[in-house]
Design an enzyme around this catalytic site. Structure first.
Site, PDB file in Angstrom:
ATOM      1  N   CYS A  16      21.458   9.449  71.451  1.00 38.54           N
ATOM      2  CA  CYS A  16      21.217  10.305  72.611  1.00 38.54           C
ATOM      3  C   CYS A  16      20.367  11.537  72.269  1.00 38.54           C
ATOM      4  O   CYS A  16      19.198  11.403  71.960  1.00 38.54           O
ATOM      5  CB  CYS A  16      22.533  10.690  73.271  1.00 38.54           C
ATOM      6  SG  CYS A  16      22.304  11.208  74.992  1.00 38.54           S
ATOM      7  N   HIS A  32      24.789   6.241  74.987  1.00 36.51           N
ATOM      8  CA  HIS A  32      26.039   6.489  74.268  1.00 36.51           C
ATOM      9  C   HIS A  32      26.865   5.207  74.176  1.00 36.51           C
ATOM     10  O   HIS A  32      27.929   5.101  74.792  1.00 36.51           O
ATOM     11  CB  HIS A  32      26.853   7.569  74.977  1.00 36.51           C
ATOM     12  CG  HIS A  32      26.386   8.960  74.719  1.00 36.51           C
ATOM     13  ND1 HIS A  32      26.587   9.602  73.509  1.00 36.51           N
ATOM     14  CD2 HIS A  32      25.740   9.850  75.512  1.00 36.51           C
ATOM     15  CE1 HIS A  32      26.084  10.829  73.573  1.00 36.51           C
ATOM     16  NE2 HIS A  32      25.561  11.003  74.773  1.00 36.51           N
ATOM     17  N   GLU A  56      28.790   4.354  72.013  1.00 36.95           N
ATOM     18  CA  GLU A  56      30.080   4.650  71.377  1.00 36.95           C
ATOM     19  C   GLU A  56      31.128   5.164  72.352  1.00 36.95           C
ATOM     20  O   GLU A  56      32.324   5.220  72.010  1.00 36.95           O
ATOM     21  CB  GLU A  56      29.883   5.673  70.253  1.00 36.95           C
ATOM     22  CG  GLU A  56      29.794   7.135  70.689  1.00 36.95           C
ATOM     23  CD  GLU A  56      28.453   7.546  71.262  1.00 36.95           C
ATOM     24  OE1 GLU A  56      28.271   8.751  71.520  1.00 36.95           O
ATOM     25  OE2 GLU A  56      27.574   6.675  71.457  1.00 36.95           O
TER      26      GLU A  56
END
EC number: 2.3.1.46
Length: 313
Positions: free
Chosen positions: A142, A235, A237
């Protein structure tokens, strides 16, 4: 294979409850296996939450991973205790002399600030420059992806009028990269950012390759032609609740945020969120760690010149 983490790291209990294979340093010391050594520069406000998210993905790979956590040494964390930071994090001076198989640089809530105005920008530049000679492959997430593209390749970002938040459909732009093995033709990934990179500038840059993009969210996966730097604009994650937590935080601060797109059932923020990206996130990190770290890194990390280029495999 497990991810090896420091004894007593808080993320361990959460990950073990989710059946993620983690191993304490004490237990791992009794194994005679060369683990992948991965350094994580954690720039997110909630350190423990981000640690858990990244370790969750690393723990789903078939490789043993030895993780070191890195901080910007002169920046205090407002949302994480000093005791936690001093116990589990290292300053750059403590790792400067080392080599690593992989480095992950997280996002940061700095989307509307010019890079040159970021208080610790000089430290970020120093770490990125160091990584190009001391790390086999770097994964930028990001904000860090934008920062890396700006610093290493001179690409500028565009600040958005409204925060881009939501879960968007992406498509591969190629079939032939190891990073994309197992990817569906279209897949979901979450975004939460105030800026974007110009897709055409990326396509035209001689040192970069655009691997995945979205009609709504723009460029998503960009890989340097030397395979050393992977830029992920979203993102992958994030856990299921993260976008909702950010949305509720912005509401509480009176920021009038847009409802995250394609995230809540029927786009109703009172309804449950739907996680559509977890399998993609796991596959992305697994492919990166396998094909761009494990298969390219030298067995002896003291000799980074022994990296194996893809062309010779």
């Amino acid at each position: 294979m497990p991810v090896r983490i420091p004894d007593h790291l808080p993320a361990a209990e959460v990950l073990e409850s989710e059946n993620i294979f983690v191993m304490s340093e004490t237990r791992a010391a009794n194994q005679d296996i060369r683990p992948m050594k991965v350094l994580i520069l954690n720039l997110m406000p909630n350190k423990i939450e981000t640690e858990t998210q990244l370790l969750r993905l690393l723990g789903n790979t078939p490789l043993q991973v030895d993780v070191d956590l890195l901080r910007i040494h002169d920046k205090e964390s407002k949302h994480t205790s000093i005791d936690h930071m001093n116990t589990f994090y290292r300053d750059f001076e403590a790792v400067r002399h080392k080599n690593y198989d992989g480095l992950i640089i997280t996002g940061a809530p700095l989307g509307q600030i010019d890079f040159e105005d970021v208080v610790y920008w000089d430290h970020i530049r120093e770490i990125i420059d160091w990584s190009q000679e001391h790390v086999t492959s770097v994964l930028f997430l990001c904000w860090a992806a934008h920062a890396g593209l700006y610093h290493l390749y001179g690409l500028n970002r565009k600040i958005l009028q409204q925060k881009r938040s939501g879960v968007f459909v992406h498509r591969r732009t190629s079939q032939h990269f190891p990073l994309l093995r197992g990817f569906d033709d279209e897949f979901f990934a979450p975004h939460s950012r105030f800026a974007e990179m110009d897709v055409e500038e990326i396509r035209q840059h001689p040192q970069l390759q655009l691997l995945a993009e979205s009609d709504e969210a723009g460029a998503y996966l960009v890989l340097s032609r030397n395979n050393r730097n992977l830029f992920v604009m979203g993102h992958p994650e994030y856990q299921k609740s993260t976008l909702n937590e950010e949305y509720q935080r912005d509401l509480s601060q009176g920021l009038d945020p847009n409802v995250p797109q394609n995230y809540y059932r029927n786009d109703d923020p009172k309804a449950d969120a739907i996680a559509r990206w977890h399998s993609h996130g796991s596959l992305l990190v697994s492919n990166w760690l396998n094909y761009y770290v494990y298969q390219l890194t030298p067995y002896d990390l003291s000799d980074m010149t022994a990296m194996t280029p893809w062309e010779s495999r």
